[in-house]
Structure formats: structure tokens, C-alpha cells
Scaffold this active site. Sequence first.
Site, mmCIF file in Angstrom:
data_model
loop_
_atom_site.group_PDB
_atom_site.id
_atom_site.type_symbol
_atom_site.label_atom_id
_atom_site.label_comp_id
_atom_site.label_asym_id
_atom_site.label_seq_id
_atom_site.Cartn_x
_atom_site.Cartn_y
_atom_site.Cartn_z
ATOM 1 N N ASP A 229 0.854 -1.193 0.000
ATOM 2 C CA ASP A 229 0.000 0.000 0.000
ATOM 3 C C ASP A 229 0.889 1.242 0.000
ATOM 4 O OD1 ASP A 229 -2.190 1.813 0.350
ATOM 5 O OD2 ASP A 229 -3.356 0.201 1.230
ATOM 6 N N HIS A 252 2.123 1.970 -3.225
ATOM 7 C CA HIS A 252 1.172 2.893 -3.839
ATOM 8 C C HIS A 252 1.665 4.335 -3.813
ATOM 9 C CE1 HIS A 252 -2.472 -0.085 -3.412
ATOM 10 N NE2 HIS A 252 -1.433 -0.598 -4.050
#
Length: 407
Positions: A229, A252
Site C-alpha cells: 500500500d 502505492h
Amino acid sequence: MYLSCYDQLGSRPFDFDAQGMVALLLFLLWTTLVCAAPVRQSIFNAADFGAVGDGRADNSKAFQRAWTAACTSAQPSPVVLVPSPGTFLLRRVAFSGPCRAKRIHFQVAGNIVAPYGQWTSDLTSAWITFIRINGLTIHGSGKIDGQGSKWWACRINHMLAVAFCDGFHLEGVHFANSPAKHVTVFRSQWVMINGISVSSPGDSPNTDGLLIQESKHVQVISSNFASGDDCVAIGTGSSDVNVTSITCGPGHGVSIGSLGIGGTRAEVERVRVTSSQFFNTMNGVRIKTWPGGSGFARAISFDNNGFTSVVNPVIIDQYYCGGARSCPNKTSAVEVSDIRYAGLRGTATGDHAIKLECSREVPCREIVLDNVVINSAVRGKKASSLCYNAHGWTRNTVVPEVPCLAA
Ligand SMILES: *[C@@H]1O[C@H](CO)[C@@H](O)[C@H](O)[C@H]1NC(C)=O
Ligand SMILES: *[C@@H]1O[C@H](CO)[C@@H](O)[C@H](O)[C@H]1NC(C)=O
């Protein structure tokens, strides 16, 4: 969703052979600095409080005893030592202050490991918590492994939570395999995070590297983040946050947000992401807000960052709703203004190297792109940009062109 995840976890508590004793020989080298006032430090070695580094015995109580002794000590700079060699299993623990000394150290020389599988039925907790300790330093070259794979279906429970710790320093420690977010810093000021690394598989869900929430005067430098993430996420209530010389990927990207969930007010300002590198990430530098929120994200700059094969290198997403395809229309939004992108270079794998998707209700203002060149990572393809409701200007060379901004 949670039920199915708990089905997978199973319900048997762990049974540790606490009787197994391993003798650890430890040589402590005490060095006295040659200076006018020698630094006095006293070491509270967890092994002296009954900890056993065999990777199996539950050391939670021994660590608590070492912590309490150090925290109540009259020494000016006590050190809780996780000795090396050794792998120390901890169940869920909280170390709390305030402590007597102005500075207290938690030295991770050996390794710390979580039980494999379920260690709490609480859905919103952290495995290791440090709370209300001003002047806390956690440092060392040891590894903290959350063995989180059994949790990944649940997307919950963080690894290291630090809350209400002004003057917090985190240096050198390796973090791996968190159940969800690896390190969270909450309501702390004057925080320095230097030379840490985070590694979890790129497909492990919700495993942000570092989340900074409601914290001010934070520096994150020279650290490596690889997870499933956000590498670094900066949430509401944060200001004066500098992220410098980090590497990110897989992951991310660096994210301001998400902000304004459930109609809440969010405030983030004075964030700078500088001299950082993104490799094969989903996003590079992102601001994401939920429709329906209020407040602001402003005075944010992204300078001298490099992107290698990043899907969305530059992105403002004011239509974020937790992965849902389309959000319901709302009449308010977190206001995004005074955002500067300067000296950015790299390649994009997505169609749009620059995506400015601002709110219809509260358009973005003062978006500045200055000397930004991002080409398509796909040979023979031209990168393009996307622009809704964004106002501002470009300076010097900007590739791809962003026609909605004034030249
Ligand atoms: C962040 O960087 C800015 C600009 O260099 C500086 O003025 C500010 O003091 C820095 N903040 C922290 C917390 O280091
Ligand atoms: C939201 O508003 C836009 C513009 O007015 C419209 O095109 C769109 O259909 C609306 N979406 C929903 C889900 O109401």
C-alpha cells in the site's frame, strides 16, 4: 469480510513452552565518551528480565519488566536493550509513559517477532504500542517481523503504533510483514524517522509503510519502503512534514490522504516530498480526498523526485471512495490549493502521467508544474495528461502538456 478472515485465522491460542531455557551469554561493552561530561547510560537488557531469544517463548512480560525498570529509572538516558543475537517473540504489548528521564531508548539489536496467526480479537489495535513517552528513541539494526500473512485477508491491525510521543526518533530498524500498516505515528510533534526499511509483499493489502496522523514537525529521511500500500501516508491534522531521500516500491506511492472520509473535516499543510525515487509503484505523489469532506490540503510541494515505470506519477484524486468505481455526488470537498511540482523526471506506465482530478464543487487552485518531464514507459507511446477543475500555471518545460493550466 471479517468473518471469513476470522475463519481463516482459527481460534486456538498459542501454547508456548515457556519452560525452555536458553542461556545467553552477553558481553556488554561500556564505552565512556571522552568529553567534559561523560554520558551516563544504563542498559536494561531484556534478557536480564527473563527474555529468551529462541523465537518461541513469550517475552511480553519480560519486556514489560525491562521497560518499567527503565522508565522509572533515575538514570538520565536509560536504554531498554533487545539483545543480539536472538529472536524474541512478543505477543501484543504496550509500553507507556511518561517516564522519569527526558530521553529513553529502546534499542533493537536482536530481532522481534509476532506470533504467527491470531493474537487479538480486537479489530483496531496494534501489536506493539508506545504511548505518552516524550523523548523516545527506537533504534538499532534488528528486524521487527509481524508475520502478518494470516491477517492479510482481514486488512486490519497495525504493527508498531506510536502515539503522543513528542521528540520521537526512529532509526535504522527493519520492519517486515505487518498485518496492516507497519508504523503509525499519531499526535506526536518533532518526530525524526531516519534510515528505516519496510518490506512486505507488493500484493499484501493495506500494509502502508508509514502513516503520519495528527502530527507536526515530522522528518522522514533516507528510508526504503516496499509494501502493498502507500509507502508513506500523511493523514489529517498533519503539518510541517518533510519526506526526503526515500525510495518507494513496490507500493502505492506517497499519499496525502485519504482526507475527508464520511464528511469529516481534514487539514493538512506544509508537506514537502523531496529527492525521492519511486520504482514500479501504482502512484508516485498523490493527494486523495473523499467527496463530501471539508477543510484543506495546501502548501504542499513535490521537488526533485524520480519515477521509474509508475502507473500514475502525479495524481490529485478528489473522487476517491475507497476503491469503489464511482462515488455518489456530494456538495462539498476538501479544498486543494498551493501545490507545487518541480524538477520531476521519469516514466509512466499508465495512460496519464499527470492526472489532476479536482472537485467540481471546490476546484483546485494554484497548482504549479515547473520543469516536469514524464514520458511513457511504453516504447513508441506518448504520455498524456488529464485535468478536471484544476487552476494554476506551468513554468519551464512540462511534459506531457497540461492544457488546463496557464503557461
Ligand atoms: C522542512 O523543510 C523546510 C524547508 O526546508 C524547513 O523550513 C522546515 O523546518 C523543515 N521541517 C522539519 C520538521 O524538518
Ligand atoms: C454527478 O454529477 C455529474 C455532473 O453533474 C453527473 O454527470 C453524474 O451523472 C452525477 N453522478 C451521479 C452518481 O449522480
